[in-house]
Motif scaffolding. Structure first.
Motif, mmCIF file in Angstrom:
data_model
loop_
_atom_site.group_PDB
_atom_site.id
_atom_site.type_symbol
_atom_site.label_atom_id
_atom_site.label_comp_id
_atom_site.label_asym_id
_atom_site.label_seq_id
_atom_site.Cartn_x
_atom_site.Cartn_y
_atom_site.Cartn_z
ATOM 1 N N ASN A 184 0.823 -1.198 0.000
ATOM 2 C CA ASN A 184 0.000 0.000 0.000
ATOM 3 C C ASN A 184 0.859 1.250 0.000
ATOM 4 O OD1 ASN A 184 -2.162 1.633 0.165
ATOM 5 N ND2 ASN A 184 -2.545 1.304 2.327
ATOM 6 N N GLU A 185 1.986 1.157 0.684
ATOM 7 C CA GLU A 185 2.827 2.323 0.907
ATOM 8 C C GLU A 185 3.378 2.921 -0.383
ATOM 9 O OE1 GLU A 185 6.364 4.196 3.244
ATOM 10 O OE2 GLU A 185 4.766 3.012 4.111
ATOM 11 N N GLY B 146 2.130 2.786 -3.364
ATOM 12 C CA GLY B 146 1.106 3.419 -4.199
ATOM 13 C C GLY B 146 1.348 3.203 -5.672
ATOM 14 N N SER B 147 1.744 1.978 -6.039
ATOM 15 C CA SER B 147 2.012 1.722 -7.448
ATOM 16 C C SER B 147 0.728 1.744 -8.261
ATOM 17 C CB SER B 147 2.676 0.360 -7.605
ATOM 18 O OG SER B 147 2.696 0.015 -8.972
ATOM 19 N N PRO B 148 0.728 2.451 -9.380
ATOM 20 C CA PRO B 148 -0.453 2.434 -10.245
ATOM 21 C C PRO B 148 -0.657 1.069 -10.887
ATOM 22 C CG PRO B 148 1.315 3.708 -11.264
ATOM 23 C CD PRO B 148 1.779 3.336 -9.892
ATOM 24 N N GLY B 149 0.329 0.179 -10.758
ATOM 25 C CA GLY B 149 0.214 -1.132 -11.385
ATOM 26 C C GLY B 149 -0.541 -2.151 -10.545
#
Lengths: 285, 423, 591
Positions: free
Chosen positions: C155-156, C158-161
């Motif tokens: 979560n940290e 915050g990858s758009p993938g």
């Protein structure tokens, strides 16, 4: 209250004469351009004015379209004529508004002094500390559907400061004149003094600066168009046409050169005229 | 003199503050930067996270205070994460946590509660947390933790919970203890670049200043020499010729000349590089020549006009006439006169610098010069509010400093000004 | 000696003086006209003619925007991708026919458990670049792959993938912080790793070939923390060297690359360089490859015979159109949407854009399986149909109110497209107001319900599979209160059913059949009025070898080598503009 000697001096100034002729010519074209325009400036005649590979037709290639077409097949001459009208209207209205704000600021600040003066001058400082284009871009982003009047408002609000400052110092000189002091001593109303005596005497620099301001407005409007923030499509101004033409510079330089030359010519005219007026009002030689 | 300077400095500070206020409101009206920064695939909870991390979920007024660094300053993602972690862990330990400094819901607080204030500082690579917990009875105790930012909360959570002993707790402040907020010279953290705004601007400002300095040099060089020449040969064809050329000069906007110069002198003739910045100082200078020249045309013409009219006045003044009558050689007479005519030029310099910095946006765009202009436009487009604010603040401070220096210089040279300003 | 009349002299001076600027301008123009050099028509340097591939030299390429990050877990824009592809490798990659092939994996994974379990065996001896603690680099292991995937899913970061990998078992729990590891990622031994999915997903291998899944070394992240985006370390053919912000990134050849190949010694990626400047630099020989041209430059390069062998023109795998928000008036009426779809003169647009648009009438571009060249429902220009649809919608004389169409970008390209649309829709009585927004605002706002009524939009494929278009853009699952990818807010249960069925269908033919069906439904309901698939032209210098535009990756230069002519070998690289200042200032060269 124009000094007849000023008018004589003005007439003798060749530069001012050239400037005046340019300005009158451009203004007339702007006013009557739409009547003279042979076509609807926004109609895209894709079949007639675009060649098979998409290249717009050039100068004199198709009858009835003496200056050819732009990249979407619109008649270039009509766009230049209409665009000039919009450009000049924006410039004139914005200048008028800027003169109004600047004069109001300058006259009240210079005449009353004290807190009013302090307030106006801090506002001037504030405006000068804002990066003009950056603020203009930001404001244009905030406004959801910008229309012509927002552009005019923006231009004028961001450019009245010099005029305000100059008028103020002029009014401060006038205030010290004996007959104004006398009028004040006689308890004449402030409004009357301002309108009857102060304003007419301060008119010289206002007219001069106003004239050069028109030139600056034309440049500002084009600069905003350059950054894609000018008038709304499909309407044209010279600035937006220049910007559209820029990307076609290599293949069709005329699309950029026509509006560029018109802008430079108009601005040159207003600057010359302004200088002629300055000489006339405030002779040095 | 001192009083004058103090007054001017105070005025300048007020102006910068007003600029901050105005632009902060404007920039935050453009839109919500969360999705713009995180991209199309971000889920709702990621968006909320982002807003929380940068304090965007708070009312605008509080955000402004945070930006200034007055009470509850949020900088970057770290403090908010630690605070969230800690709150979650305290709640798991059975406490009822309220965070009015994040939500401004003072009224809903229970009458009896403990309080927490905390400061987070970064010392080199490590983070340090100093937390003061006051229980409902008023007994305060300080807890400290340091190390990896992700573990700070868990290090102190248990002892803090034990000290407070349950019930309700109010987090009063949870701040960055080190430099934070505009008042302490900190410009915040850029959304788009993921680094401190100071660094982002630090990379670009020198480039814009270099371009501006060279342009200013051109302006003075061409402007003053043309002005002097015209004044010395006043009312001859040289004078009128130079002056009407100057009028043509101020009528040539950069967006007309820039592309033409670039195409002709850089591409066709190959005398200058095709835009860009180059590598190494002299190469930067070389790359700056053409854009600086483009930028300088209008300013040079303006200086030429001012110089001419001032010099014409001076040359006609009594002391110069006297000097000439006494038989002083002509070049020395002109030399004296020029020195006298320079005063208004000094006042112009301050204004000139601001015009160069602001006006460079278009020139930088045309020539691909990687300075503040390109940065500012991109920041606005990407809704990178901290960067926009940073650019504006730097600009306002530059302008005010320039004006201040010019005013002081003029006041020092000419005591009348001081009297007028104070009148 | 008579004194001249001062007034007369003054007047004469005025008259002459007024002519000076004219004369000056005339002289400059005349001088320029007399010495006007003709611009170079063809390439400035030819290749040396060496057929044998070799390493060496410097390759310079560009992009007009700025690289945002060098962290593969974050990078999602095409130009960050260009940089990432130089420095990192994936377990899988695409060949020139868009087929998945092993890269860091020894072979394609073994699939078991009904398409839900994938076992990858890593190639041995793959070396990371030098990094803190490992000045010589170190070998890639299965633990690295797992750590990288977990970082991507956390979560940290915050990858758009993240959404592409949510089918991995336990990914959700791990993402929410409820588990320490992802249950479905298992390291079997040093070189073997296994992925367990909760349900069969035909696109999982495509996702594993995306740049998000490129393995990174944990130590490097531990050492640099948040700064890691300026210190990327991967296994790719080039090692990151420096980044002068807004100017250029430099990379040098990775000498211990697992797949030794001839490459330039140095790669220079110039960012923030606009396309007009780039075209001039390219013609000047200062850039080695360009992509994207202004209409004017496009026309030049298309018609220039001498460039014919060093250019390639091909359709991009993307589709553009006008998104119509199906929840907002008047686009909640399918007839209005269809009227718009049939009123757009795609050929006219193409002509106004110098012939660079392939008219499109359906969402799937020609290169994607499921595209139907003879689709009866496809959108096309037919004003009779459009007017009939307007009549069916109850507006035979056009819409009473103007519609607002959002358009991204402020440049003249956006303006031109807007004007083309205004013109076409005026033919059926629809007045169009344009709202110019930045891409950032478009992303944020059009993803919210009832916000953007109509908008210019488009989709570039992430991987060559129809689901990447259909599911993401039109499935009702892609509708959220914020950041919806289904920006048209189009809901159709029938379509949802077909797409869900296709997603887990293992039979290729049946799967394609379902997608064809979905494709037709979307054209029929017109949540977008499709406009075009863009043509793209790339050019490179004659001495650039081994480059061919890749069907999946944008401007993928990792396989180029330079057949350098003698003059080029001594090129002094001073950023943009190889023409050395020494030409102008001989003294400066000595400094």
């Amino acid at each position: 209250m124009m000094d007849p000697r000023a008018w004589r001096r003005f007439r003798k100034n060749k530069g001012a004469l050239v400037g005046g002729i340019l300005v009158v010519f451009v203004t007339l074209t702007a006013v009557f351009g739409p009547l003279l325009a042979p076509h609807d400036p926004n109609e895209q005649l894709r079949d007639v004015l675009l060649q098979d590979d998409g290249a717009p037709v050039g100068i004199g290639q198709v009858e009835g379209h003496p200056l050819g077409a732009d990249s979407t097949g619109r008649d270039e001459l009509s766009r230049l004529l209409y665009g000039g009208g919009v450009s000049m209207m924006v410039a004139y209205l914005a200048t008028a508004l800027a003169i109004f704000i600047g004069t109001l600021a300058g006259v009240t600040a210079g005449y009353f002094g004290g807190w009013i003066d302090f307030g106006w001058m801090r506002l001037v400082d504030l405006m000068l500390s804002l990066p003009f284009l950056l603020i203009a871009i930001t404001i244009r982003r905030v406004i959801e559907e910008p229309q012509l009047w927002t552009l005019i408002l923006l231009l004028s609000v961001l450019s009245w400061t010099t005029l305000g400052r100059v008028t103020r110092s002029k009014v401060m000189q006038i205030r010290e004149l004996e007959y104004i002091q006398a009028a004040r001593a006689l308890d004449m109303g402030h409004l009357r003094i301002l309108l009857r005596h102060v304003l007419p005497n301060a008119l010289g620099p206002i007219i001069v600066l106003g004239t050069t301001l028109v030139a600056r407005m034309i440049i500002f409007e084009s600069a905003l168009s350059f950054l894609g923030l000018g008038v709304e499509p499909p309407d044209a101004t010279w600035g937006s046409m220049l910007n559209e033409g820029r990307q076609q510079m290599m293949s069709f330089p005329r699309l950029m050169l026509f509006p560029s030359m018109l802008i430079v010519m108009t601005v040159f005219g207003f600057n010359l005229l302004g200088e002629g007026l300055r000489d006339a009002f405030d002779p040095k030689d | 003199m001192l009083a004058f300077i103090v007054r001017r400095v105070l005025g300048a500070i007020t102006i910068v503050f007003l600029v901050v206020l105005l632009v902060f409101t404007l920039v935050h009206a453009i839109g919500d930067p969360a999705a713009a920064t995180l991209g199309p695939n971000a889920g709702p909870e990621q968006l909320a996270d982002f807003q929380r991390k940068y304090g965007l979920d708070r009312p605008l007024g509080q955000q402004l205070l945070g930006y200034l660094g007055v009470g509850g300053c949020v900088r970057g993602r770290r403090p908010a994460i630690v605070e969230d972690d800690l709150s979650a862990q305290l709640e798991r330990a059975g406490l009822d946590v309220a965070r009015p400094h994040r939500t401004s819901e003072e009224s809903a607080l229970p009458s009896s509660h403990g309080e927490i204030t905390a400061e987070l500082t970064k010392a080199g690579e490590a983070w340090e947390l100093a937390l003061v917990a006051t229980d409902a009875g008023g007994a305060a105790q300080t807890f400290r933790a340091s190390g990896n930012v992700d573990d700070l909360a868990s290090e102190v959570a248990e002892p803090v919970a034990a000290h407070l002993g349950g019930g309700a707790v109010v987090v009063r402040r949870f701040d960055r203890g080190d430099r934070c907020g505009l008042l302490q010279g900190d410009l915040g953290e850029s959304f788009g670049h993921n680094e401190p705004v100071a660094d982002v601007i630090g990379h670009r400002l020198p480039r814009t200043l270099l371009l501006g300095a060279i342009a200013l040099l051109f302006e003075l060089l061409f402007g003053l020499s043309v002005g002097i020449l015209a004044a010395v040969r006043r009312n001859t064809w040289v004078d009128t010729g130079l002056m009407s050329s100057a009028y043509l000069g101020i009528s040539l906007p950069t967006f007309v000349t820039g592309p033409l110069f670039l195409f002709a002198f850089a591409f066709l003739y190959g005398w200058f590089p095709l835009g860009g910045y180059g590598v190494g100082f002299w190469d930067h200078v070389y790359h700056a020549l053409l854009p600086a020249f483009t930028l300088a045309i209008i300013g040079a013409a303006t200086y030429a006009r001012i110089m001419r009219s001032e010099l014409v006045d001076t040359l006609r003044s009594d002391f110069v006439r006297t000097a000439a009558a006494k038989g002083l050689p002509r070049h020395r007479v002109v030399g004296h006169a020029v020195r006298n005519a320079l005063l208004p030029i000094v006042t112009m310099l301050g204004l000139s610098m601001t015009l160069l910095v602001a006006g460079a946006i278009i020139t930088e765009t045309i020539f691909g010069w990687p300075g503040m202009g390109a940065l500012a436009i991109r920041a606005i487009v990407n809704l990178d509010a901290p960067t926009v604010m940073g650019v504006v603040v730097v600009f306002a401070v530059t302008v005010q400093t320039g004006n201040l220096l010019a005013d002081i210089a003029v006041a020092a040279l000419d005591p009348r000004v001081r009297l007028e300003k104070s009148g | 000696m008579t004194t001249p009349d001062p007034l007369k002299a003054r007047r004469r001076a005025d008259a002459i003086g007024c002519l000076v600027p004219l004369a000056l301008a005339g002289a400059v123009v005349a001088l320029l006209a007399a010495t006007w050099p003709s611009p170079p028509e063809g390439p400035r340097w030819r290749g040396a003619g060496d057929a044998e591939p070799r390493s060496g030299g410097t390759f310079v390429f560009h992009h007009e925007e700025n690289v945002r990050t060098l962290d593969p877990h974050i990078a999602y824009d095409e130009l960050s991708g260009m940089a990432v592809r130089l420095m990192f490798d994936g377990l899988l990659d695409y060949d020139m026919e868009s087929n998945l092939v092993p890269s860091l994996a020894e072979a394609m994974p073994e699939v078991s458990d009904g398409g839900k379990r994938f076992r990858f065996r890593l190639r041995r001896g793959v070396q990371f670049h030098p990094m803190p603690g490992h000045p010589e680099g170190r070998e890639l292991t299965a633990d690295d792959v797992r750590w990288s995937m977990e970082r991507l899913l956390s979560n940290e970061v915050g990858s758009p993938g993240y959404p592409f990998y949510s089918a991995i078992e336990g990914a959700g729990e791990y993402h929410e912080g409820a588990a320490d590891h992802v249950a479905g990622i298992r390291v079997i031994d040093r070189y073997t790793i296994e992925f367990q999915l909760t349900e069969a997903d035909q696109t999982f291998l495509n996702a594993m070939a995306m740049t998000f899944a490129y393995p990174v070394p944990r130590e490097n992240y531990a050492h640099w923390g948040e700064e890691v985006k300026f210190h990327p370390v991967g296994t790719g053919p080039f090692v990151f060297e420096s980044w002068e912000r807004d100017v250029e990134l430099r990379f040098r050849r990775h000498t211990r690359y697992w797949d030794p190949q001839p490459n330039p010694d140095e790669m220079v990626f110039q960012e923030n360089l606009n396309r007009e400047l780039a075209a001039l630099l390219f013609r000047n020989g200062d850039l080695d490859a360009i992509h994207r041209q202004s209409p004017s430059d496009y026309r030049f390069f298309r018609d220039a015979e001498q460039w014919a062998d060093y250019r390639d023109e091909f359709p991009r795998v993307s589709t553009f159109g006008i998104g119509l928000n199906c929840e907002m008036e008047p686009f909640d009426d399918v007839h209005v949407r269809r009227a718009i779809a049939f009123a757009i003169d795609r050929e006219g647009w193409n002509r106004a854009r110098a012939g660079r648009l392939l008219p499109a009438g359906q969402i799937l571009p020609p290169a994607i399986p499921g595209h139907d060249p003879d689709l009866p429902e496809a959108h096309r220009l037919d004003l009779d149909v459009a007017r009939e649809e307007m009549r069916l919608a109850g507006h035979p004389d056009g819409l009473p109110e103007p519609i607002t169409v959002w358009i991204t970008g402020q440049d003249d390209t956006a303006r031109t497209y807007g004007e083309l649309l205004q013109h076409d829709l005026a033919q059926i009585g629809i007045e169009v107001r344009l709202r110019f927004v930045s891409f950032a605002v478009y992303l944020t706002e059009s993803g919210k319900p009832n916000t953007a009524p109509a908008f210019f939009t488009g989709w570039n494929m992430d991987f060559p599979d129809p689901s990447n278009f259909l599911d993401i853009l039109f499935h009702s699952r892609s509708i959220h209160p914020e950041n919806s990818e289904n920006r048209a807010f189009y809901r159709n249960d029938e379509l949802d059913g077909i797409l869900d069925q296709a997603r887990s269908e293992t039979d290729r033919e049946r799967r394609l059949g379902l997608y064809r069906q979905a494709n037709a439904i979307i054209s029929r309901d017109a949540p977008w009025a499709f406009t075009y698939n863009p043509l793209s032209m790339e050019l490179w210098q004659p001495y650039v070898k081994g480059y061919e535009p890749h069907p999946v990756w944008f401007e993928d230069y990792r396989n180029v080598w330079l057949d350098l002519p003698r003059e080029r070998l001594t090129r002094r690289l001073t950023g943009r503009g190889a023409s050395a200042p020494a030409v102008l200032f001989p003294a400066m060269g000595a400094l």
